[in-house]
Motif scaffolding. Structure first.
Motif, PDB file in Angstrom:
ATOM      1  N   VAL A  82      30.764 111.770  16.613  1.00 48.18           N
ATOM      2  CA  VAL A  82      29.789 110.396  16.861  1.00 48.18           C
ATOM      3  C   VAL A  82      28.870 110.373  18.118  1.00 48.18           C
ATOM      4  CG1 VAL A  82      29.948 107.757  17.107  1.00 48.18           C
ATOM      5  CG2 VAL A  82      31.675 109.059  15.589  1.00 48.18           C
ATOM      6  N   ARG A  83      29.587 111.071  19.165  1.00 45.98           N
ATOM      7  CA  ARG A  83      28.588 110.906  20.507  1.00 45.98           C
ATOM      8  C   ARG A  83      27.337 111.586  20.050  1.00 45.98           C
ATOM      9  NH1 ARG A  83      32.055 113.502  23.565  1.00 45.98           N
ATOM     10  NH2 ARG A  83      32.691 111.376  24.571  1.00 45.98           N
ATOM     11  N   ASP A 122      43.087 110.356  29.152  1.00 39.70           N
ATOM     12  CA  ASP A 122      42.376 111.205  28.195  1.00 39.70           C
ATOM     13  C   ASP A 122      42.397 112.493  28.730  1.00 39.70           C
ATOM     14  OD1 ASP A 122      40.348 111.729  26.441  1.00 39.70           O
ATOM     15  OD2 ASP A 122      38.519 110.902  27.369  1.00 39.70           O
ATOM     16  N   SER A 150      36.487 116.266  19.781  1.00 38.51           N
ATOM     17  CA  SER A 150      35.549 115.567  20.916  1.00 38.51           C
ATOM     18  C   SER A 150      34.439 114.690  20.152  1.00 38.51           C
ATOM     19  CB  SER A 150      34.768 116.757  21.634  1.00 38.51           C
ATOM     20  OG  SER A 150      34.172 116.212  22.616  1.00 38.51           O
ATOM     21  N   GLY A 151      34.308 113.294  20.817  1.00 36.30           N
ATOM     22  CA  GLY A 151      33.301 112.355  20.470  1.00 36.30           C
ATOM     23  C   GLY A 151      33.729 111.653  19.084  1.00 36.30           C
ATOM     24  N   THR A 152      35.012 111.831  18.629  1.00 35.04           N
ATOM     25  CA  THR A 152      35.304 110.978  17.508  1.00 35.04           C
ATOM     26  C   THR A 152      35.633 109.525  17.734  1.00 35.04           C
ATOM     27  OG1 THR A 152      37.562 111.962  17.811  1.00 35.04           O
ATOM     28  CG2 THR A 152      36.248 112.955  16.049  1.00 35.04           C
ATOM     29  N   GLY A 153      35.525 109.103  19.035  1.00 33.10           N
ATOM     30  CA  GLY A 153      35.778 107.786  19.446  1.00 33.10           C
ATOM     31  C   GLY A 153      37.229 107.456  20.012  1.00 33.10           C
ATOM     32  N   LYS A 154      37.956 108.645  20.586  1.00 28.78           N
ATOM     33  CA  LYS A 154      39.359 108.087  20.916  1.00 28.78           C
ATOM     34  C   LYS A 154      39.288 107.412  22.179  1.00 28.78           C
ATOM     35  CE  LYS A 154      39.921 112.772  21.697  1.00 28.78           C
ATOM     36  NZ  LYS A 154      38.642 113.242  21.243  1.00 28.78           N
ATOM     37  N   GLU A 155      38.483 107.233  22.850  1.00 29.17           N
ATOM     38  CA  GLU A 155      38.471 106.354  24.102  1.00 29.17           C
ATOM     39  C   GLU A 155      38.301 104.780  23.615  1.00 29.17           C
ATOM     40  OE1 GLU A 155      36.607 107.306  27.721  1.00 29.17           O
ATOM     41  OE2 GLU A 155      37.324 105.269  28.498  1.00 29.17           O
ATOM     42  N   LEU A 156      37.397 104.713  22.482  1.00 33.88           N
ATOM     43  CA  LEU A 156      37.168 103.381  21.955  1.00 33.88           C
ATOM     44  C   LEU A 156      38.077 103.117  21.177  1.00 33.88           C
ATOM     45  CD1 LEU A 156      34.173 102.012  22.175  1.00 33.88           C
ATOM     46  CD2 LEU A 156      33.686 103.068  20.010  1.00 33.88           C
ATOM     47  N   PHE A 176      23.423 102.471  14.720  1.00 32.47           N
ATOM     48  CA  PHE A 176      22.970 102.803  16.074  1.00 32.47           C
ATOM     49  C   PHE A 176      21.600 102.663  16.516  1.00 32.47           C
ATOM     50  CE2 PHE A 176      26.623 105.763  16.273  1.00 32.47           C
ATOM     51  CZ  PHE A 176      27.605 104.874  16.831  1.00 32.47           C
ATOM     52  N   LEU A 227      32.839 101.265  14.527  1.00 34.14           N
ATOM     53  CA  LEU A 227      31.625 101.062  13.192  1.00 34.14           C
ATOM     54  C   LEU A 227      32.376 102.052  12.161  1.00 34.14           C
ATOM     55  CD1 LEU A 227      28.375 100.766  14.855  1.00 34.14           C
ATOM     56  CD2 LEU A 227      29.869  99.060  14.351  1.00 34.14           C
TER      57      LEU A 227
HETATM   58  N1  ATP Z   1      33.410 104.497  15.205  1.00 32.42           N
HETATM   59  C1  ATP Z   1      32.460 104.396  16.370  1.00 32.42           C
HETATM   60  N2  ATP Z   1      31.595 103.212  16.164  1.00 32.42           N
HETATM   61  C2  ATP Z   1      30.775 103.001  17.244  1.00 32.42           C
HETATM   62  N3  ATP Z   1      30.659 104.146  18.396  1.00 32.42           N
HETATM   63  C3  ATP Z   1      31.666 104.984  18.383  1.00 32.42           C
HETATM   64  C4  ATP Z   1      32.404 105.247  17.337  1.00 32.42           C
HETATM   65  N4  ATP Z   1      33.151 106.449  17.485  1.00 32.42           N
HETATM   66  C5  ATP Z   1      32.556 106.590  18.600  1.00 32.42           C
HETATM   67  N5  ATP Z   1      31.657 105.988  19.108  1.00 32.42           N
HETATM   68  C6  ATP Z   1      30.731 106.317  20.287  1.00 32.42           C
HETATM   69  O1  ATP Z   1      30.661 107.715  20.643  1.00 32.42           O
HETATM   70  C7  ATP Z   1      30.793 108.115  21.808  1.00 32.42           C
HETATM   71  C8  ATP Z   1      32.057 108.922  22.046  1.00 32.42           C
HETATM   72  O2  ATP Z   1      33.289 108.249  21.947  1.00 32.42           O
HETATM   73  P1  ATP Z   1      34.449 108.539  22.673  1.00 32.42           P
HETATM   74  O3  ATP Z   1      34.185 108.493  24.272  1.00 32.42           O
HETATM   75  O4  ATP Z   1      35.489 107.069  22.400  1.00 32.42           O
HETATM   76  O5  ATP Z   1      34.909 109.588  22.017  1.00 32.42           O
HETATM   77  P2  ATP Z   1      36.226 110.745  22.509  1.00 32.42           P
HETATM   78  O6  ATP Z   1      36.601 111.182  21.323  1.00 32.42           O
HETATM   79  O7  ATP Z   1      37.206 110.013  23.697  1.00 32.42           O
HETATM   80  O8  ATP Z   1      35.305 111.711  23.145  1.00 32.42           O
HETATM   81  P3  ATP Z   1      36.203 112.926  24.259  1.00 32.42           P
HETATM   82  O9  ATP Z   1      37.145 113.732  23.197  1.00 32.42           O
HETATM   83  O10 ATP Z   1      35.076 113.766  24.518  1.00 32.42           O
HETATM   84  O11 ATP Z   1      36.524 112.413  25.324  1.00 32.42           O
HETATM   85  C9  ATP Z   1      30.745 106.831  22.746  1.00 32.42           C
HETATM   86  O12 ATP Z   1      29.643 106.431  22.902  1.00 32.42           O
HETATM   87  C10 ATP Z   1      31.422 105.701  21.657  1.00 32.42           C
HETATM   88  O13 ATP Z   1      30.876 104.394  21.997  1.00 32.42           O
END
Ligand code: ATP
Length: 320
Positions: A225-226, A107, A38-44, A193, A9
Motif C-alpha cells: 500500500v505504501r 515495529d 513491508s507497507g501492508t499497513g501494520k502500523e496503521l 488515495f 481502506l
Molecule cells: N488499508 C490501508 N488504508 C489506507 N492507507 C493504508 C492502508 N494500509 C497502509 N496504508 C498506508 O500505507 C503506508 C504504509 O503503512 P504502514 O506504515 O502502516 O505499513 P507497515 O506495514 O507498518 O510498513 P513497514 O513494514 O515498512 O513498517 C502508510 O502511509 C499508511 O497510511
C-alpha cells in the motif's frame, strides 16, 4: 464507523477477516503479533487496535526497533537513571513508561538485539522492568503490539530471535495480506488515495482510465500500500485533473504489468512465422520463473485465470 473502518481502506475479504479478528482481540489485553510484508499497513493496524481498545484515551507509543542503536536500545526502552552511563546527563523515562496505561507498538521487532529481547520477555511476563542504573525495578501497565515483515519463525530457527519470546508474542498472530492478494482493492485504494491526496494538495484529482487500472491490477506491488500511495501522490502532482492512461505510469509498472496494446506491438509476427505453442510455453515458463512458481501471480502476468493456467500447464506438461 469504527477505528478499523476509518483507518484501513479496502474491502478485500482477507483484510476484513483480519480486522474482525483484531476487533475481538482489541477488547482484551493480550499481546499481539502483526505479521505482513513491508507497507501492508501494520502500523496503521496497530493504531486501529489501540483506538478500538479500552486504552484508546491513553498514549500510543510507536518504536521502530530497527532504528534503536544496539548500545542504547535497552535504556531507550526501559529508561535510565541520571549518570547511568557516559552521556546519560538526565534521567530518561523510557518508552515503556511513556506508554503506561496505553499501547506500546514495537515495529520491526525482529531487529531487537537478543539481550534486550530477554528483558522484553521479562516485562511481558511480570509487568516489571529494570531501568539502566536504577536500583529498583519499574512497573508499567502496557499492552504490547509487535510487528515484523520477517517470518519470525524463521528467525527463531536461525537463532536470531528468542524462541521463548516468540511463543509469548505469537499467542494471537495476525497477518495482513499483501496488496497483490487483495484483488480489486488496488483500484479502490488508487481512487481513494488520488481523491484524498488531491484535496490535500489543493488540486483536481486525476482520473484513472480502464487501461491504467488494468496495469495497476497486474503489477506485483512489492512495496504494497505504501508503494501505491506514493504512486498516487506522484500522479496527483504531475497530472492533476487529467485522465491517466497507461503511458502516464512509471516504467517499472509497465515492465511488471504489461499493457495489452504494447504487448501486441512487441510481438510483431516475423516473416517466417512462429509456432504459437512454443511462444505460449515460453511465456508461461517466464511467468512462473518471475513469480517463483506462484501460479496465481503467474496467471495474472499472462492475463488469464489461474484455472486457465493450470489447464495449459497440464496440456504442455509443464512442471511448475
Ligand atoms: N488499508 C490501508 N488504508 C489506507 N492507507 C493504508 C492502508 N494500509 C497502509 N496504508 C498506508 O500505507 C503506508 C504504509 O503503512 P504502514 O506504515 O502502516 O505499513 P507497515 O506495514 O507498518 O510498513 P513497514 O513494514 O515498512 O513498517 C502508510 O502511509 C499508511 O497510511
Amino acid at each position: 464507523m469504527d477505528a478499523f473502518e476509518r483507518l484501513l481502506l479496502g474491502e478485500a475479504p482477507a483484510l476484513r477477516e483480519v480486522c474482525n479478528a483484531a476487533r475481538i482481540v482489541a477488547a482484551t489485553d493480550v499481546t499481539v503479533l502483526i505479521e505482513g510484508e513491508s507497507g501492508t499497513g501494520k502500523e496503521l493496524f496497530a493504531r486501529a487496535l489501540h483506538e478500538h481498545s479500552r486504552r484508546a484515551g491513553a498514549p500510543f507509543v510507536s518504536v521502530n526497533c530497527a532504528a534503536l542503536p544496539e548500545t542504547l536500545a535497552e535504556s531507550l526502552l526501559f529508561g535510565h537513571a541520571r549518570g547511568a552511563f557516559t552521556g546519560a546527563v538526565a534521567e530518561h523515562a523510557g518508552h515503556v513508561r511513556e506508554a503506561d496505561g496505553g499501547t506500546l507498538f514495537l515495529d520491526e521487532l525482529a531487529e531487537l538485539p537478543m539481550g534486550v529481547q530477554a528483558k522484553l520477555l521479562r516485562f511481558l511476563e511480570s509487568g516489571e522492568f529494570q531501568p539502566v542504573g536504577q536500583a529498583r525495578p519499574g512497573k508499567a501497565d502496557v499492552r504490547v503490539v509487535a510487528a515484523t515483515h520477517r517470518e519470525l519463525r524463521t528467525e527463531v530457527a536461525a537463532g536470531r530471535f528468542r524462541a521463548d519470546l516468540y511463543y509469548r508474542l505469537a499467542v494471537v498472530p495476525l497477518r495482513l495480506p499483501s496488496l497483490r492478494e487483495r484483488g480489486a482493492d488496488v483500484e479502490r485504494l488508487a481512487q481513494a488515495f488520488c481523491e484524498a491526496l488531491a484535496e490535500r494538495h489543493g488540486v483536481a484529482a486525476p482520473r484513472w482510465s480502464a487501461a491504467a487500472l488494468s496495469v495497476l491490477r497486474r503489477y506485483d506491488w512489492p512495496g504494497n500500500v505504501r508503494e501505491l500511495r506514493n504512486l498516487c501522490e506522484r500522479m496527483v502532482i504531475l497530472c492533476p485533473g487529467r485522465t491517466l492512461g497507461a503511458e502516464n505510469l512509471p516504467a517499472e509498472l509497465l515492465a511488471g504489468g504489461g499493457v495489452i496494446e504494447d504487448t501486441a506491438a512487441a510481438f510483431a509476427l516475423p516473416a517466417s512465422g512462429v509456432r504459437l505453442d512454443d511462444l505460449e510455453q515460453g511465456l508461461i515458463r517466464q511467468a512462473l520463473e518471475r513469480t517463483q512458481g506462484n501460479r496465481s501471480r503467474a496467471a495474472r502476468l499472462l492475463g488469464i485465470t489461474r484455472d486457465t493456467l493450470l489447464y495449459r500447464l497440464k496440456k504442455f506438461a509443464i512442471d511448475a
